[in-house]
Design a protein around this motif. Structure first.
Motif, PDB file in Angstrom:
ATOM      1  N   LEU A   5       0.863  -1.185   0.000  1.00 45.33           N
ATOM      2  CA  LEU A   5       0.000   0.000   0.000  1.00 45.33           C
ATOM      3  C   LEU A   5       0.897   1.233   0.000  1.00 45.33           C
ATOM      4  O   LEU A   5       1.618   1.482   0.970  1.00 45.33           O
ATOM      5  N   ASN A   6       0.893   1.961  -1.068  1.00 45.87           N
ATOM      6  CA  ASN A   6       1.679   3.181  -1.160  1.00 45.87           C
ATOM      7  C   ASN A   6       0.905   4.337  -0.528  1.00 45.87           C
ATOM      8  O   ASN A   6      -0.246   4.597  -0.898  1.00 45.87           O
ATOM      9  N   VAL A   7       1.544   5.014   0.417  1.00 48.45           N
ATOM     10  CA  VAL A   7       0.893   6.098   1.136  1.00 48.45           C
ATOM     11  C   VAL A   7       1.656   7.392   0.874  1.00 48.45           C
ATOM     12  O   VAL A   7       2.880   7.456   1.070  1.00 48.45           O
ATOM     13  N   SER A   8       0.965   8.409   0.442  1.00 45.60           N
ATOM     14  CA  SER A   8       1.599   9.694   0.134  1.00 45.60           C
ATOM     15  C   SER A   8       1.670  10.567   1.376  1.00 45.60           C
ATOM     16  O   SER A   8       0.976  10.336   2.375  1.00 45.60           O
ATOM     17  N   GLY A   9       2.508  11.602   1.283  1.00 42.45           N
ATOM     18  CA  GLY A   9       2.600  12.561   2.376  1.00 42.45           C
ATOM     19  C   GLY A   9       1.273  13.255   2.618  1.00 42.45           C
ATOM     20  O   GLY A   9       0.897  13.549   3.759  1.00 42.45           O
ATOM     21  N   LYS A  10       0.542  13.519   1.545  1.00 41.82           N
ATOM     22  CA  LYS A  10      -0.767  14.171   1.666  1.00 41.82           C
ATOM     23  C   LYS A  10      -1.732  13.298   2.450  1.00 41.82           C
ATOM     24  O   LYS A  10      -2.497  13.782   3.289  1.00 41.82           O
ATOM     25  N   GLU A  11      -1.692  11.977   2.189  1.00 41.65           N
ATOM     26  CA  GLU A  11      -2.572  11.050   2.906  1.00 41.65           C
ATOM     27  C   GLU A  11      -2.185  10.949   4.378  1.00 41.65           C
ATOM     28  O   GLU A  11      -3.060  10.836   5.254  1.00 41.65           O
ATOM     29  N   MET A  12      -0.890  10.999   4.659  1.00 39.10           N
ATOM     30  CA  MET A  12      -0.455  10.960   6.055  1.00 39.10           C
ATOM     31  C   MET A  12      -0.919  12.204   6.798  1.00 39.10           C
ATOM     32  O   MET A  12      -1.364  12.136   7.947  1.00 39.10           O
ATOM     33  N   LEU A  13      -0.831  13.367   6.125  1.00 38.61           N
ATOM     34  CA  LEU A  13      -1.302  14.611   6.722  1.00 38.61           C
ATOM     35  C   LEU A  13      -2.800  14.540   6.980  1.00 38.61           C
ATOM     36  O   LEU A  13      -3.285  14.943   8.042  1.00 38.61           O
ATOM     37  N   GLU A  14      -3.531  14.013   6.023  1.00 38.14           N
ATOM     38  CA  GLU A  14      -4.975  13.903   6.172  1.00 38.14           C
ATOM     39  C   GLU A  14      -5.330  13.027   7.370  1.00 38.14           C
ATOM     40  O   GLU A  14      -6.239  13.345   8.139  1.00 38.14           O
ATOM     41  N   GLN A  15      -4.590  11.916   7.549  1.00 33.72           N
ATOM     42  CA  GLN A  15      -4.852  11.035   8.683  1.00 33.72           C
ATOM     43  C   GLN A  15      -4.520  11.720  10.000  1.00 33.72           C
ATOM     44  O   GLN A  15      -5.235  11.546  10.999  1.00 33.72           O
ATOM     45  N   SER A 248       1.579  19.263  -2.328  1.00 35.33           N
ATOM     46  CA  SER A 248       2.595  18.428  -1.673  1.00 35.33           C
ATOM     47  C   SER A 248       2.701  18.852  -0.229  1.00 35.33           C
ATOM     48  O   SER A 248       2.236  19.921   0.146  1.00 35.33           O
ATOM     49  N   TYR A 249       3.323  18.000   0.541  1.00 32.78           N
ATOM     50  CA  TYR A 249       3.455  18.297   1.966  1.00 32.78           C
ATOM     51  C   TYR A 249       4.891  18.044   2.403  1.00 32.78           C
ATOM     52  O   TYR A 249       5.293  16.919   2.622  1.00 32.78           O
ATOM     53  N   SER A 250       5.645  19.129   2.466  1.00 27.60           N
ATOM     54  CA  SER A 250       7.031  19.001   2.906  1.00 27.60           C
ATOM     55  C   SER A 250       7.421  20.231   3.706  1.00 27.60           C
ATOM     56  O   SER A 250       8.355  20.940   3.352  1.00 27.60           O
ATOM     57  N   PRO A 251       6.657  20.539   4.780  1.00 29.10           N
ATOM     58  CA  PRO A 251       6.967  21.737   5.555  1.00 29.10           C
ATOM     59  C   PRO A 251       8.230  21.563   6.381  1.00 29.10           C
ATOM     60  O   PRO A 251       8.578  20.458   6.780  1.00 29.10           O
ATOM     61  N   THR A 252       8.894  22.656   6.614  1.00 29.65           N
ATOM     62  CA  THR A 252      10.051  22.656   7.502  1.00 29.65           C
ATOM     63  C   THR A 252       9.600  23.180   8.853  1.00 29.65           C
ATOM     64  O   THR A 252       8.480  23.673   9.015  1.00 29.65           O
ATOM     65  N   VAL A 253      10.486  23.082   9.826  1.00 24.44           N
ATOM     66  CA  VAL A 253      10.177  23.613  11.153  1.00 24.44           C
ATOM     67  C   VAL A 253       9.869  25.099  11.061  1.00 24.44           C
ATOM     68  O   VAL A 253       8.963  25.624  11.696  1.00 24.44           O
ATOM     69  N   GLN A 254      10.644  25.811  10.216  1.00 25.34           N
ATOM     70  CA  GLN A 254      10.438  27.244  10.079  1.00 25.34           C
ATOM     71  C   GLN A 254       9.057  27.572   9.516  1.00 25.34           C
ATOM     72  O   GLN A 254       8.465  28.589   9.870  1.00 25.34           O
ATOM     73  N   GLU A 255       8.560  26.736   8.635  1.00 22.47           N
ATOM     74  CA  GLU A 255       7.231  26.990   8.064  1.00 22.47           C
ATOM     75  C   GLU A 255       6.126  26.715   9.070  1.00 22.47           C
ATOM     76  O   GLU A 255       5.080  27.349   9.036  1.00 22.47           O
ATOM     77  N   LEU A 256       6.361  25.742   9.965  1.00 21.16           N
ATOM     78  CA  LEU A 256       5.335  25.361  10.906  1.00 21.16           C
ATOM     79  C   LEU A 256       5.357  26.200  12.174  1.00 21.16           C
ATOM     80  O   LEU A 256       4.381  26.268  12.908  1.00 21.16           O
ATOM     81  N   LEU A 257       6.484  26.810  12.460  1.00 24.71           N
ATOM     82  CA  LEU A 257       6.659  27.497  13.729  1.00 24.71           C
ATOM     83  C   LEU A 257       6.782  28.992  13.522  1.00 24.71           C
ATOM     84  O   LEU A 257       7.616  29.466  12.772  1.00 24.71           O
TER      85      LEU A 257
END
Length: 260
Positions: A5-15, A248-257
């Motif tokens: 089962l291939n899981v994308s970053g977007k799907e992980m974020l959604e979960q 896509s979902y590839s945030p850095t710490v700086q983007e999240l904080l």
């Protein structure tokens, strides 16, 4: 044969969103940034030998005794060796920062709060009938029956009955205040008079009072409690704003904080 089962970053974020785990994730990101920033400001550095010791401690804590165990664990958690080193580094920085901030406060705190670290070994039966509790109390004090006999007759829980009502070693804070007041002035071994609470009528035998000593284990616990409180205070002063990418979902710490 296993299905893939291939899981994308977007799907992980959604979960993460659907399982309501985003707030905890953001707090964890903020915590890591706070620790790195505070350690840097305090001039705390990590030596190679210290990092190796921290990595060894991390392996021991996760029961990774063999190299293949470590590789299996890394694969399970989708971690590279470099990321494993980052885990070891944040653990080490946390310990060194806690020591830097609070080591000199531990001893005075301990002596001011010694009563909080008292513990007791007790046996207990909880009854519904206060008259019955007093009847059993007098029977016990006059030697008409043993505490073990009483527990076999009046404890419904099979495991607790098998151990004769043994409640283990419990710190003072785990006792209700009115029970603690009686337990910690007892002269073990001592049977206490029935104590009525909202839970029922308690018949307790105090087997031992354990006086606290400021050993290394307790010193580290007090320091850890200080550090946890400090981190919560620091997080409360930070506004964490997540930025979710649509494609896509590839945030850095700086983007999240984002500091308020």
């Amino acid at each position: 044969m296993l299905k893939v089962l291939n899981v994308s970053g977007k799907e992980m974020l959604e979960q993460l969103k659907l399982s309501c785990q985003i707030p905890g994730l953001l707090d964890a990101i903020a915590t890591r940034q706070i620790i790195f920033d505070a350690a840097r400001s305090a001039g705390i550095k990590v030596e190679v030998q210290e990092l190796q010791q921290s990595a060894n401690s991390l392996r021991t804590a996760n029961n990774l005794l063999k190299a293949e165990d470590t590789w299996t664990w890394l694969q399970k958690h989708h971690l590279s060796l470099e990321e494993f080193e980052q885990l070891a580094e944040i653990n080490l920085l946390s310990a060194k920062l806690a020591n830097h901030l609070f080591a000199d406060k531990v001893e005075s705190f301990f002596y001011e709060h010694q009563l909080d670290y008292l513990a007791a070994v007790t046996y207990e039966v909880i009854l519904d009938d206060e008259d019955l509790a007093w009847e059993l109390f007098y029977a016990l004090t006059e030697g008409e029956m043993s505490f073990q006999d009483m527990t076999r007759q009046h404890i419904q829980n099979p495991e607790l009955r098998r151990t004769g009502g043994y409640r283990g070693i419990r710190p003072r804070k785990d006792f209700k205040p009115d029970i603690a007041a009686a337990v910690f002035v007892a002269n073990p071994p001592e049977l206490l008079k029935p104590i009525v609470t909202t839970q029922g009528v308690h018949l307790l035998r105090v087997e031992e009072i354990i006086r606290p000593e400021l050993d290394q284990q307790l010193r580290l616990k007090i320091m850890s409690d200080f550090f946890s409180t400090w981190l919560k205070e620091q997080i409360a002063q930070i506004e964490v704003i997540p930025h979710f990418e649509s494609d896509s979902y590839s945030p850095t710490v700086q983007e999240l904080l984002k500091l308020a």
